[in-house]
Write a protein that holds these residues in place. Structure first.
Motif, PDB file in Angstrom:
ATOM      1  N   PHE A 155      -3.322  12.915  -5.122  1.00  0.00           N
ATOM      2  CA  PHE A 155      -2.544  11.964  -4.321  1.00  0.00           C
ATOM      3  C   PHE A 155      -3.460  11.077  -3.488  1.00  0.00           C
ATOM      4  O   PHE A 155      -3.274   9.851  -3.437  1.00  0.00           O
ATOM      5  CB  PHE A 155      -1.574  12.714  -3.405  1.00  0.00           C
ATOM      6  CG  PHE A 155      -0.955  11.849  -2.355  1.00  0.00           C
ATOM      7  CD1 PHE A 155       0.044  10.951  -2.682  1.00  0.00           C
ATOM      8  CD2 PHE A 155      -1.389  11.919  -1.030  1.00  0.00           C
ATOM      9  CE1 PHE A 155       0.603  10.123  -1.703  1.00  0.00           C
ATOM     10  CE2 PHE A 155      -0.837  11.107  -0.055  1.00  0.00           C
ATOM     11  CZ  PHE A 155       0.170  10.213  -0.396  1.00  0.00           C
ATOM     12  N   LEU A 156      -4.458  11.672  -2.839  1.00  0.00           N
ATOM     13  CA  LEU A 156      -5.363  10.896  -2.001  1.00  0.00           C
ATOM     14  C   LEU A 156      -6.101   9.831  -2.799  1.00  0.00           C
ATOM     15  O   LEU A 156      -6.226   8.682  -2.371  1.00  0.00           O
ATOM     16  CB  LEU A 156      -6.358  11.824  -1.306  1.00  0.00           C
ATOM     17  CG  LEU A 156      -5.797  12.676  -0.163  1.00  0.00           C
ATOM     18  CD1 LEU A 156      -6.866  13.631   0.363  1.00  0.00           C
ATOM     19  CD2 LEU A 156      -5.280  11.793   0.967  1.00  0.00           C
ATOM     20  N   TRP A 172       0.842  -1.201   0.000  1.00  0.00           N
ATOM     21  CA  TRP A 172       0.000   0.000   0.000  1.00  0.00           C
ATOM     22  C   TRP A 172       0.876   1.250   0.000  1.00  0.00           C
ATOM     23  O   TRP A 172       0.613   2.218  -0.711  1.00  0.00           O
ATOM     24  CB  TRP A 172      -0.925  -0.023   1.212  1.00  0.00           C
ATOM     25  CG  TRP A 172      -1.840   1.171   1.355  1.00  0.00           C
ATOM     26  CD1 TRP A 172      -2.116   2.125   0.405  1.00  0.00           C
ATOM     27  CD2 TRP A 172      -2.611   1.531   2.504  1.00  0.00           C
ATOM     28  NE1 TRP A 172      -3.010   3.054   0.899  1.00  0.00           N
ATOM     29  CE2 TRP A 172      -3.327   2.711   2.183  1.00  0.00           C
ATOM     30  CE3 TRP A 172      -2.778   0.969   3.770  1.00  0.00           C
ATOM     31  CZ2 TRP A 172      -4.179   3.333   3.102  1.00  0.00           C
ATOM     32  CZ3 TRP A 172      -3.637   1.588   4.668  1.00  0.00           C
ATOM     33  CH2 TRP A 172      -4.327   2.768   4.332  1.00  0.00           C
ATOM     34  N   ALA A 225       2.453   9.871  -5.108  1.00  0.00           N
ATOM     35  CA  ALA A 225       3.142  11.090  -4.666  1.00  0.00           C
ATOM     36  C   ALA A 225       3.930  11.763  -5.786  1.00  0.00           C
ATOM     37  O   ALA A 225       4.351  12.917  -5.642  1.00  0.00           O
ATOM     38  CB  ALA A 225       4.068  10.773  -3.501  1.00  0.00           C
ATOM     39  N   THR A 255       2.066   2.026  -3.411  1.00  0.00           N
ATOM     40  CA  THR A 255       1.027   2.691  -4.200  1.00  0.00           C
ATOM     41  C   THR A 255       1.005   4.183  -3.878  1.00  0.00           C
ATOM     42  O   THR A 255       0.917   5.031  -4.776  1.00  0.00           O
ATOM     43  CB  THR A 255      -0.356   2.080  -3.895  1.00  0.00           C
ATOM     44  OG1 THR A 255      -0.329   0.678  -4.123  1.00  0.00           O
ATOM     45  CG2 THR A 255      -1.429   2.712  -4.768  1.00  0.00           C
ATOM     46  N   ALA A 256       1.102   4.504  -2.584  1.00  0.00           N
ATOM     47  CA  ALA A 256       1.115   5.905  -2.157  1.00  0.00           C
ATOM     48  C   ALA A 256       2.350   6.622  -2.689  1.00  0.00           C
ATOM     49  O   ALA A 256       2.282   7.800  -3.084  1.00  0.00           O
ATOM     50  CB  ALA A 256       1.060   5.987  -0.631  1.00  0.00           C
ATOM     51  N   GLY A 308      -0.156   3.612  -8.662  1.00  0.00           N
ATOM     52  CA  GLY A 308      -0.433   4.887  -8.017  1.00  0.00           C
ATOM     53  C   GLY A 308      -0.268   6.048  -8.975  1.00  0.00           C
ATOM     54  O   GLY A 308      -1.074   6.988  -8.989  1.00  0.00           O
ATOM     55  N   SER A 333      -3.129   8.972 -10.075  1.00  0.00           N
ATOM     56  CA  SER A 333      -2.943  10.364  -9.642  1.00  0.00           C
ATOM     57  C   SER A 333      -2.589  11.307 -10.786  1.00  0.00           C
ATOM     58  O   SER A 333      -3.090  12.440 -10.842  1.00  0.00           O
ATOM     59  CB  SER A 333      -1.868  10.445  -8.556  1.00  0.00           C
ATOM     60  OG  SER A 333      -0.604  10.051  -9.052  1.00  0.00           O
ATOM     61  N   GLN A 342      -3.507   6.946  -3.837  1.00  0.00           N
ATOM     62  CA  GLN A 342      -3.091   5.998  -2.813  1.00  0.00           C
ATOM     63  C   GLN A 342      -4.261   5.221  -2.230  1.00  0.00           C
ATOM     64  O   GLN A 342      -4.085   4.119  -1.702  1.00  0.00           O
ATOM     65  CB  GLN A 342      -2.325   6.717  -1.697  1.00  0.00           C
ATOM     66  CG  GLN A 342      -3.102   7.749  -0.898  1.00  0.00           C
ATOM     67  CD  GLN A 342      -3.951   7.164   0.204  1.00  0.00           C
ATOM     68  OE1 GLN A 342      -3.557   6.179   0.827  1.00  0.00           O
ATOM     69  NE2 GLN A 342      -5.116   7.750   0.430  1.00  0.00           N
TER      70      GLN A 342
END
Length: 271
Positions: A192-193, A22, A30, A25-26, A174, A178, A196
């Motif tokens: 970003f939110l 996870w 980013a 992915t974030a 990710g 994004s 992720q």
């Protein structure tokens, strides 16, 4: 790293491993803080690479162990792997028909799933990546859950290797959510939110998978091949087409092969 994981139960190990996936992915999501536009060729190559990792992981980390565990099967050694593999594909096919989602690089008019739901592009993109994070989370969870049934240090290393491979290919996922959202004018923070958020399902799926196989030993070879079938369906139905829709077929294909080889090396060398 193996020594660190050995002090925890298989279910806790699966949770820690998928918190890492996870996080990857974030990390990919980013990228939106560094740039507004990402080169399409780079994005397509990253998607192809992710597909290669998933294909290799499906065989070396899931199907091969399933067949090995079924050598003394009363029916046939190949049956659990074949049955579970096809069932995994059918399961993802069913979800694909129901869940509204939009693949990367695809216009919103071609969204799939139940179309009577009106969804924003951002929501549809997140749902698409979430859809194929389910089998990834299950795969990692099942690999760690197998350790509860007498797994060795080598099988623990294999489960960790699988989690590392899944984490590596989660990075472009990710990015794939994004960056398109940022390109359409969404703020960096929201992009970003959303990016992720799609990886959040992996720890949940991993714990479910680990718990199931840890306490129901006969289910293990079927569960391993089920996760493999689900992952292959996602690669064939979503990842490869998305990587080639913008015309970068050769680049995406070579990137897929590189991803496959990298995961193969990781699994054979450390698993």
């Amino acid at each position: 790293m193996v020594e660190f994981f050995e002090q925890f139960s298989p279910i806790t190990q699966a949770l820690f491993a998928t918190l890492f996936t996870w996080g990857m992915t974030a990390l990919g999501a980013a990228v939106v803080f560094a740039t507004k536009n990402l080169n399409q060729r780079l994005l397509d190559s990253m998607l192809g690479f992710a597909g290669g990792v998933m294909i290799a992981a499906s065989y070396w980390s899931l199907l091969a162990p399933s067949i090995e565990m079924s050598k003394d099967n009363a029916i046939a050694a190949w049956f659990p792997a074949a049955f579970g593999f096809l069932l995994g594909g059918v399961f993802l096919w069913g979800i694909d028909k129901i869940l509204p989602h939009l693949h990367p690089n695809t216009p919103i008019g071609k969204a799939e799933g139940r179309r009577h739901f009106e969804r924003k592009r951002s929501t549809l993109l997140v749902l698409a990546i979430t859809l194929h994070n389910i089998p990834e989370g299950l795969a990692v969870g099942i690999a760690f859950g197998a350790l509860a049934n007498g797994g060795t240090e080598a099988s623990l290393a294999g489960a960790i290797t699988l989690a590392i491979g899944i984490g590596i290919q989660n990075f472009p996922e990710g990015v794939a959510v994004s960056m398109p959202l940022r390109g359409e004018g969404m703020s960096r923070g929201k992009s970003f939110l959303y990016g992720q958020f799609s990886g959040m399902v992996e720890p949940i799926a991993a714990v479910i998978g680990a718990f199931a196989v840890a306490f129901i030993e006969p289910l293990l070879p079927y569960a391993l091949s089920f996760a493999a079938g689900a992952m292959i369906f996602v690669v064939a139905e979503e990842v490869i087409p998305s990587s080639q829709e913008k015309g970068n077929k050769d680049l995406a294909s070579m990137s897929l092969m590189i991803g496959f080889v990298l995961m193969m090396i990781l699994d054979v060398a450390f698993g």
